[in-house]
Design a protein around this motif. Structure first.
Motif, mmCIF file in Angstrom:
data_model
loop_
_atom_site.group_PDB
_atom_site.id
_atom_site.type_symbol
_atom_site.label_atom_id
_atom_site.label_comp_id
_atom_site.label_asym_id
_atom_site.label_seq_id
_atom_site.Cartn_x
_atom_site.Cartn_y
_atom_site.Cartn_z
ATOM 1 N N PRO A 276 6.039 -3.512 3.031
ATOM 2 C CA PRO A 276 5.501 -4.102 1.176
ATOM 3 C C PRO A 276 4.062 -4.182 1.307
ATOM 4 O O PRO A 276 3.283 -4.735 0.190
ATOM 5 C CB PRO A 276 6.260 -4.819 0.883
ATOM 6 N N PHE A 277 3.595 -4.439 2.538
ATOM 7 C CA PHE A 277 1.773 -4.590 2.231
ATOM 8 C C PHE A 277 1.098 -3.486 2.389
ATOM 9 O O PHE A 277 -0.472 -3.720 2.394
ATOM 10 C CB PHE A 277 2.124 -5.288 4.222
ATOM 11 N N GLN A 278 1.336 -2.048 2.611
ATOM 12 C CA GLN A 278 0.364 -1.035 2.223
ATOM 13 C C GLN A 278 -0.430 -1.011 3.659
ATOM 14 O O GLN A 278 -1.692 0.080 2.981
ATOM 15 C CB GLN A 278 -0.223 -1.513 0.974
ATOM 16 N N THR A 279 -0.246 -1.789 4.264
ATOM 17 C CA THR A 279 -1.089 -1.123 5.431
ATOM 18 C C THR A 279 -0.423 0.454 6.098
ATOM 19 O O THR A 279 0.550 0.744 6.180
ATOM 20 C CB THR A 279 -1.244 -2.580 6.491
ATOM 21 N N PRO A 280 -1.650 0.518 5.897
ATOM 22 C CA PRO A 280 -1.309 2.322 6.754
ATOM 23 C C PRO A 280 -0.934 2.367 8.416
ATOM 24 O O PRO A 280 -1.948 1.387 8.826
ATOM 25 C CB PRO A 280 -3.061 2.642 6.706
ATOM 26 N N ILE A 281 -0.446 3.397 9.041
ATOM 27 C CA ILE A 281 0.182 3.252 9.666
ATOM 28 C C ILE A 281 -1.189 4.384 10.919
ATOM 29 O O ILE A 281 -1.730 5.301 9.941
ATOM 30 C CB ILE A 281 1.332 3.957 9.866
ATOM 31 N N GLY A 282 -1.603 4.086 12.173
ATOM 32 C CA GLY A 282 -2.270 4.840 12.482
ATOM 33 C C GLY A 282 -1.907 6.129 12.915
ATOM 34 O O GLY A 282 -0.734 6.466 12.997
#
Length: 230
Positions: free
Chosen positions: A190-196
């Protein structure tokens, strides 16, 4: 569907309450009417709130499904990066910026043809999504299959070229501007960290630059390239 069930339940309560009050309070009309008005108001407020939330959710979903904007601005320029995994000559963020190119040809149509040919050779599943003339050259957009769906790759091939600066490495050629981005970037919940994308956009653009024989603007001198001095 869930919203409709809740609304139906509220209306059922209003109807049932009204029926009971009619039976038990025939001689207390004013009191009954006040209670019915209160319950009806509560039901209306609930339905209005639920309806607003439903519309808001639908709007959010619609906005997310559209993905990042592609195409030129009203002034015929490429857009900056508004999403992760994006590279653009219009962006000044170091993580998103790449320098423009100076093409070998001075004719925009020739350079555009060379870009199309090289894109299709490097990634055969690529589709030409848009190709048109613009006031100062030509615009190209490609849809490139990727692990997350598609990447959009855009180019402006300018007829104006690069201004001569008196550098030893200067030579005539079209100015090539570009933007390459992931259409549907993924995030870690749920962190909304984009996947590179493991540098996919930069790698593609560099391979294309080499394929068409373009040079990086500002790096015309030999030390900017992996060329062995002898």
């Amino acid at each position: 569907m869930e919203t409709m069930r809740i609304i139906s339940f509220v209306l059922l309560i209003v109807g049932a309450t009204g029926t009971k009050m009619k039976i038990k309070n025939r001689n207390c009309g004013s009191s009954v009417n006040r209670r019915r008005l209160m319950i009806t108001g509560l039901a209306f407020t609930t339905m209005t709130s639920l309806g607003a939330k439903g519309i808001e959710s639908a709007s959010d979903a619609s906005a997310q499904s559209k993905g990042p904007l592609v195409g030129l601005t009203s002034s015929f320029k490429l857009r900056k990066c508004s999403t992760p995994n994006c590279i653009s000559t219009s962006d000044r963020n170091p993580g998103n910026f790449m320098s423009a190119w100076r093409a070998k040809s001075t004719q925009a149509s020739e350079t555009a043809t060379e870009i199309i040919k090289s894109m299709l050779q490097l990634e055969p599943s690529t589709k030409i999504a848009d190709q048109k003339e613009i006031p100062k050259g030509e615009y190209l957009r490609f849809a490139v299959p990727s692990p997350t769906g598609f990447d959009d790759v855009e180019f402006i091939v300018s007829n104006e070229g690069v201004p001569e600066r008196g550098f030893d490495g200067d030579f005539p050629g079209n100015l090539v501007l570009f933007r390459s981005l992931e259409r549907s970037p993924k995030f870690i919940y749920p962190f909304q960290t984009p996947i590179g994308d493991l540098g996919r956009q930069r790698t593609r653009l560099e391979a294309l630059r080499q394929a068409i024989g373009a040079r990086v603007v500002g790096c015309e001198l030999i030390e900017c390239y992996d060329t062995r001095l002898t």
